[in-house]
Design an enzyme around this catalytic site. Sequence first.
Site, PDB file in Angstrom:
ATOM      1  N   ASP A   1       0.852  -1.194   0.000  1.00 43.86           N
ATOM      2  CA  ASP A   1       0.000   0.000   0.000  1.00 43.86           C
ATOM      3  C   ASP A   1       0.892   1.251   0.000  1.00 43.86           C
ATOM      4  O   ASP A   1       1.805   1.360   0.831  1.00 43.86           O
ATOM      5  CB  ASP A   1      -0.874  -0.048   1.271  1.00 43.86           C
ATOM      6  CG  ASP A   1      -2.004   0.968   1.259  1.00 43.86           C
ATOM      7  OD1 ASP A   1      -2.369   1.438   0.169  1.00 43.86           O
ATOM      8  OD2 ASP A   1      -2.528   1.264   2.353  1.00 43.86           O
ATOM      9  N   HIS A   2       0.653   2.156  -0.910  1.00 43.67           N
ATOM     10  CA  HIS A   2       1.428   3.406  -1.010  1.00 43.67           C
ATOM     11  C   HIS A   2       2.939   3.177  -1.017  1.00 43.67           C
ATOM     12  O   HIS A   2       3.669   3.743  -0.198  1.00 43.67           O
ATOM     13  CB  HIS A   2       1.053   4.375   0.122  1.00 43.67           C
ATOM     14  CG  HIS A   2      -0.342   4.892   0.004  1.00 43.67           C
ATOM     15  ND1 HIS A   2      -0.702   5.872  -0.887  1.00 43.67           N
ATOM     16  CD2 HIS A   2      -1.476   4.525   0.628  1.00 43.67           C
ATOM     17  CE1 HIS A   2      -2.007   6.102  -0.795  1.00 43.67           C
ATOM     18  NE2 HIS A   2      -2.500   5.287   0.108  1.00 43.67           N
TER      19      HIS A   2
ATOM     20  N   HIS B   1      -9.551   4.989  -2.047  1.00 43.68           N
ATOM     21  CA  HIS B   1      -8.818   4.976  -0.766  1.00 43.68           C
ATOM     22  C   HIS B   1      -9.644   5.717   0.281  1.00 43.68           C
ATOM     23  O   HIS B   1     -10.581   6.443  -0.052  1.00 43.68           O
ATOM     24  CB  HIS B   1      -7.466   5.685  -0.932  1.00 43.68           C
ATOM     25  CG  HIS B   1      -6.425   4.842  -1.587  1.00 43.68           C
ATOM     26  ND1 HIS B   1      -5.260   4.471  -0.958  1.00 43.68           N
ATOM     27  CD2 HIS B   1      -6.375   4.282  -2.814  1.00 43.68           C
ATOM     28  CE1 HIS B   1      -4.536   3.726  -1.775  1.00 43.68           C
ATOM     29  NE2 HIS B   1      -5.183   3.604  -2.910  1.00 43.68           N
TER      30      HIS B   1
ATOM     31  N   ALA C   1     -11.755   4.798   2.633  1.00 44.01           N
ATOM     32  CA  ALA C   1     -13.193   4.502   2.627  1.00 44.01           C
ATOM     33  C   ALA C   1     -13.783   4.323   4.024  1.00 44.01           C
ATOM     34  O   ALA C   1     -15.004   4.274   4.171  1.00 44.01           O
ATOM     35  CB  ALA C   1     -13.472   3.273   1.773  1.00 44.01           C
ATOM     36  N   SER C   2     -12.941   4.231   5.050  1.00 42.69           N
ATOM     37  CA  SER C   2     -13.483   4.150   6.417  1.00 42.69           C
ATOM     38  C   SER C   2     -14.269   5.409   6.712  1.00 42.69           C
ATOM     39  O   SER C   2     -13.789   6.518   6.450  1.00 42.69           O
ATOM     40  CB  SER C   2     -12.355   4.046   7.442  1.00 42.69           C
ATOM     41  OG  SER C   2     -11.728   2.808   7.378  1.00 42.69           O
TER      42      SER C   2
ATOM     43  N   ASN D   1     -10.441   0.591  -0.170  1.00 32.73           N
ATOM     44  CA  ASN D   1      -9.479   0.407   0.928  1.00 32.73           C
ATOM     45  C   ASN D   1     -10.062   0.771   2.294  1.00 32.73           C
ATOM     46  O   ASN D   1     -10.624   1.857   2.464  1.00 32.73           O
ATOM     47  CB  ASN D   1      -8.262   1.308   0.708  1.00 32.73           C
ATOM     48  CG  ASN D   1      -7.397   0.864  -0.447  1.00 32.73           C
ATOM     49  OD1 ASN D   1      -7.725  -0.086  -1.143  1.00 32.73           O
ATOM     50  ND2 ASN D   1      -6.281   1.542  -0.629  1.00 32.73           N
TER      51      ASN D   1
ATOM     52  N   THR E   1      -8.778   2.329   8.811  1.00 32.09           N
ATOM     53  CA  THR E   1      -9.158   2.975  10.075  1.00 32.09           C
ATOM     54  C   THR E   1     -10.291   2.247  10.809  1.00 32.09           C
ATOM     55  O   THR E   1     -10.224   2.073  12.027  1.00 32.09           O
ATOM     56  CB  THR E   1      -9.538   4.450   9.810  1.00 32.09           C
ATOM     57  OG1 THR E   1      -8.394   5.089   9.238  1.00 32.09           O
ATOM     58  CG2 THR E   1      -9.938   5.166  11.082  1.00 32.09           C
TER      59      THR E   1
END
Length: 282
Positions: free
Chosen positions: A81-82, A207, A209-210, A228, A231
């Site tokens: 990720d990233h 990204h 999406a929490s 994604n 959190t």
Amino acid sequence: MLVSGREILQAARNGGYAVGAFNLNNMEILQAIVEAAEEERSPVIIQASQGALKYAGIEYIAGLARIAAEKATVPVALNLDHGTSFSQVVQCIRHGFTAVMIDGSKLPFEENIAIVQKVVEVAHPNNVSVEAELGKIGGVEDDIVVSDREATFTDPDEAAEFAERTKCDALAIAIGTAHGLYKGEPKLDFERLREIREKTDVPLVLHGASGVPDHAIAIARQYVSKINIDTELRVAFSKAIVDHLKEHPNEIDPRRVLGPAKAAMKEVARAKMRLFGSAGKA
Ligand code: 13P
């Protein structure tokens, strides 16, 4: 089974649903994600952030993920990720990751294209898929901080040119989500999302999406193939531990502390899989 990120993304794109990509940092989080996928019969992407690699070490992350994926009867991909550099991508490929993200979103357009092309060149012959980012997603994820002022939405024409020239397998787009906890309800630019979708075939990634309300995810999932979540897993994990220790202040068995935390994360992941439409697709 461990599969290439591309396999999962393409099936999602063709099937008109999105697959959840959940961040792991330790064994319990990983088990919660993969058990959720098994129970929902859902393909799943597990991913390691910069912070996860620093915290657990790449060997542990890759080793744990490989064991979980081999035991699983649903398709599992392991994604970086990233990713921050070409050398980190190479290291992840060597350790058996089946997907990598190279985040060149802070670079000028042409430089972002150049780094993604370079990563695609090493990743594709190894059957590893490549996610890139265009536009800048706001918020905080481990060491990566993008302030509201710096965040910029993805331009649909640029997205089409970017996907065409880089041959990336997935494109993270900025349409108003942010990493971390939201203060108010995030407002997503669905018009922009639709326009991006019309101009390119590349699977899109949402990204941050929490905390995005279910009704907004229900719209987004018609256009994106990967969503994604980090959190909300962290919150479930930490809250369950605090609650358990409040109720059992003399508890000294880590398994009894982490067990409820794992169960809480699993419920979050299962609900997301149903919401994203990936449940029942494996
Ligand atoms: P959240 O922490 O907001 O769920 O974002 C996760 C993410 O986008 C990882 O790249």
